[in-house]
Scaffold this motif. Structure first.
Motif, PDB file in Angstrom:
ATOM      1  N   ALA A 131       0.731  -1.200   0.018  1.00  0.00           N
ATOM      2  CA  ALA A 131      -0.016  -0.038   0.085  1.00  0.00           C
ATOM      3  C   ALA A 131       0.735   1.265   0.145  1.00  0.00           C
ATOM      4  N   LEU A 132       1.956   1.186   0.795  1.00  0.00           N
ATOM      5  CA  LEU A 132       2.910   2.320   1.017  1.00  0.00           C
ATOM      6  C   LEU A 132       3.441   2.599  -0.474  1.00  0.00           C
ATOM      7  N   ASN A 133       3.898   1.672  -0.970  1.00  0.00           N
ATOM      8  CA  ASN A 133       4.527   1.855  -2.450  1.00  0.00           C
ATOM      9  C   ASN A 133       3.497   2.224  -3.407  1.00  0.00           C
ATOM     10  N   ALA A 134       2.354   1.571  -3.694  1.00  0.00           N
ATOM     11  CA  ALA A 134       1.462   1.752  -4.351  1.00  0.00           C
ATOM     12  C   ALA A 134       0.854   3.275  -4.401  1.00  0.00           C
ATOM     13  N   TYR A 135       0.819   3.741  -3.117  1.00  0.00           N
ATOM     14  CA  TYR A 135       0.039   4.870  -2.710  1.00  0.00           C
ATOM     15  C   TYR A 135       1.308   6.172  -3.337  1.00  0.00           C
ATOM     16  N   GLY A 136       2.469   6.019  -3.124  1.00  0.00           N
ATOM     17  CA  GLY A 136       3.562   6.765  -3.689  1.00  0.00           C
ATOM     18  C   GLY A 136       3.732   6.731  -4.814  1.00  0.00           C
ATOM     19  N   TYR A 137       3.707   5.672  -5.713  1.00  0.00           N
ATOM     20  CA  TYR A 137       3.806   5.616  -7.055  1.00  0.00           C
ATOM     21  C   TYR A 137       2.740   6.167  -7.864  1.00  0.00           C
ATOM     22  N   SER A 138       1.499   5.807  -7.295  1.00  0.00           N
ATOM     23  CA  SER A 138       0.228   6.541  -8.076  1.00  0.00           C
ATOM     24  C   SER A 138       0.023   7.973  -7.989  1.00  0.00           C
ATOM     25  N   ASN A 139       0.692   8.441  -6.777  1.00  0.00           N
ATOM     26  CA  ASN A 139       0.625   9.946  -6.663  1.00  0.00           C
ATOM     27  C   ASN A 139       1.792  10.497  -7.663  1.00  0.00           C
ATOM     28  N   ALA A 140       2.841   9.950  -7.897  1.00  0.00           N
ATOM     29  CA  ALA A 140       3.993  10.331  -8.810  1.00  0.00           C
ATOM     30  C   ALA A 140       3.318  10.110 -10.280  1.00  0.00           C
ATOM     31  N   LEU A 141       2.549   9.103 -10.474  1.00  0.00           N
ATOM     32  CA  LEU A 141       2.275   9.103 -11.765  1.00  0.00           C
ATOM     33  C   LEU A 141       1.362  10.349 -12.344  1.00  0.00           C
ATOM     34  N   HIS A 142       0.854  10.850 -11.249  1.00  0.00           N
ATOM     35  CA  HIS A 142      -0.047  12.207 -11.537  1.00  0.00           C
ATOM     36  C   HIS A 142       0.869  13.291 -11.158  1.00  0.00           C
ATOM     37  N   LYS A 143       2.021  13.117 -10.758  1.00  0.00           N
ATOM     38  CA  LYS A 143       3.018  14.091 -10.313  1.00  0.00           C
ATOM     39  C   LYS A 143       2.352  15.016  -9.431  1.00  0.00           C
ATOM     40  N   LEU A 144       1.578  14.488  -8.371  1.00  0.00           N
ATOM     41  CA  LEU A 144       1.118  14.774  -7.276  1.00  0.00           C
ATOM     42  C   LEU A 144       1.782  14.418  -5.900  1.00  0.00           C
ATOM     43  N   HIS A 145       2.065  15.532  -5.026  1.00  0.00           N
ATOM     44  CA  HIS A 145       2.526  15.334  -3.713  1.00  0.00           C
ATOM     45  C   HIS A 145       4.013  14.702  -3.467  1.00  0.00           C
ATOM     46  N   LEU A 146       4.953  14.945  -4.437  1.00  0.00           N
ATOM     47  CA  LEU A 146       5.910  14.322  -4.841  1.00  0.00           C
ATOM     48  C   LEU A 146       7.089  13.859  -3.371  1.00  0.00           C
ATOM     49  N   LYS A 185       8.340   9.935   0.567  1.00  0.00           N
ATOM     50  CA  LYS A 185       8.278   9.338   2.118  1.00  0.00           C
ATOM     51  C   LYS A 185       7.505   8.233   2.221  1.00  0.00           C
ATOM     52  N   LEU A 186       6.657   8.064   1.447  1.00  0.00           N
ATOM     53  CA  LEU A 186       5.760   6.645   1.488  1.00  0.00           C
ATOM     54  C   LEU A 186       6.681   5.633   0.733  1.00  0.00           C
ATOM     55  N   ILE A 187       7.173   5.980  -0.286  1.00  0.00           N
ATOM     56  CA  ILE A 187       7.888   4.742  -0.923  1.00  0.00           C
ATOM     57  C   ILE A 187       9.230   4.572  -0.064  1.00  0.00           C
ATOM     58  N   ARG A 188       9.877   5.439   0.516  1.00  0.00           N
ATOM     59  CA  ARG A 188      11.048   5.122   1.342  1.00  0.00           C
ATOM     60  C   ARG A 188      10.717   4.439   2.618  1.00  0.00           C
ATOM     61  N   LYS A 189       9.322   4.619   3.039  1.00  0.00           N
ATOM     62  CA  LYS A 189       9.082   3.649   4.459  1.00  0.00           C
ATOM     63  C   LYS A 189       8.573   2.287   3.907  1.00  0.00           C
TER      64      LYS A 189
END
Length: 187
Positions: A71-86, A91-95
């Motif tokens: 969930a942490l990775n998917a959340y971070g990556y999904s936001n990144a796909l939309h260039k949101l909240h990088l 932080k989510l992905i590093r966790k």
């Protein structure tokens, strides 16, 4: 729950976001802590561009299990796909990476977020490590673009050509090859 989960798997294979959202919601009405349904629905919301609902589902998953690296990775990556909240994405992905060090998908997500943030050299470190572990076409695509951004065009071309040999029908890789050839012609 088993029959609903099986039906959900079928909808996921077909890729019908609306059906996935409806069925996941039905599952969650009876089993509110079902992480699989939350995950499936979050990804379906993301596919439909409903980032707010996606975020709520991922937040709920992380609330249920703060060590859920998926969930942490998917959340971070999904936001990144939309260039949101990088910054939040990183932080989510590093966790997630702290929880599952060395996992290729998480390393790739981190490389991609760093690339989007303009940290190209750091992105290259993670991207190279990811590529050494897994040559999935999406990882190759990210690695290729990161290599180009760092001025390593020969290595990028080699990696892309090798990947196309292994995945000759992958549309994304073929588009990358086509765009790189068009760019070379313009020079």
């Amino acid at each position: 729950l088993n029959s609903l989960s099986l039906k959900l798997s079928i909808f996921e294979e077909i890729g019908e976001s609306a059906d996935i959202i409806n069925l996941s919601t039905q599952i969650l009405q009876n089993f509110p802590n079902n992480e699989r349904a939350l995950y499936s629905r979050a990804l379906a919301y993301e596919k439909e561009g409903n980032i707010l609902s996606m975020s709520k589902d991922f937040d709920e998953m992380i609330k249920l299990n703060k060590y859920n690296s998926l969930a942490l990775n998917a959340y971070g990556y999904s936001n990144a796909l939309h260039k949101l909240h990088l910054d939040k994405s990183e932080k989510l992905i590093r966790k997630a990476l702290d929880i599952q060090p060395g996992q290729a998908a998480i390393l790739d997500s981190l490389a991609w977020v760093l690339y989007l943030k303009g940290s190209y050299k750091d992105a290259a470190k993670y991207s190279s490590l990811t590529y050494s572990k897994d040559q999935d076409p999406e990882i190759v695509e990210h690695h290729y673009l990161i290599l180009l951004k760092n001025g390593n065009s020969n290595e990028a071309k080699y990696i892309l050509n090798q990947s196309i040999k292994n995945n000759p029908n992958n549309e994304k890789l073929l588009k990358l090859l086509d765009s790189s050839e068009n760019a070379a012609i313009k020079l």
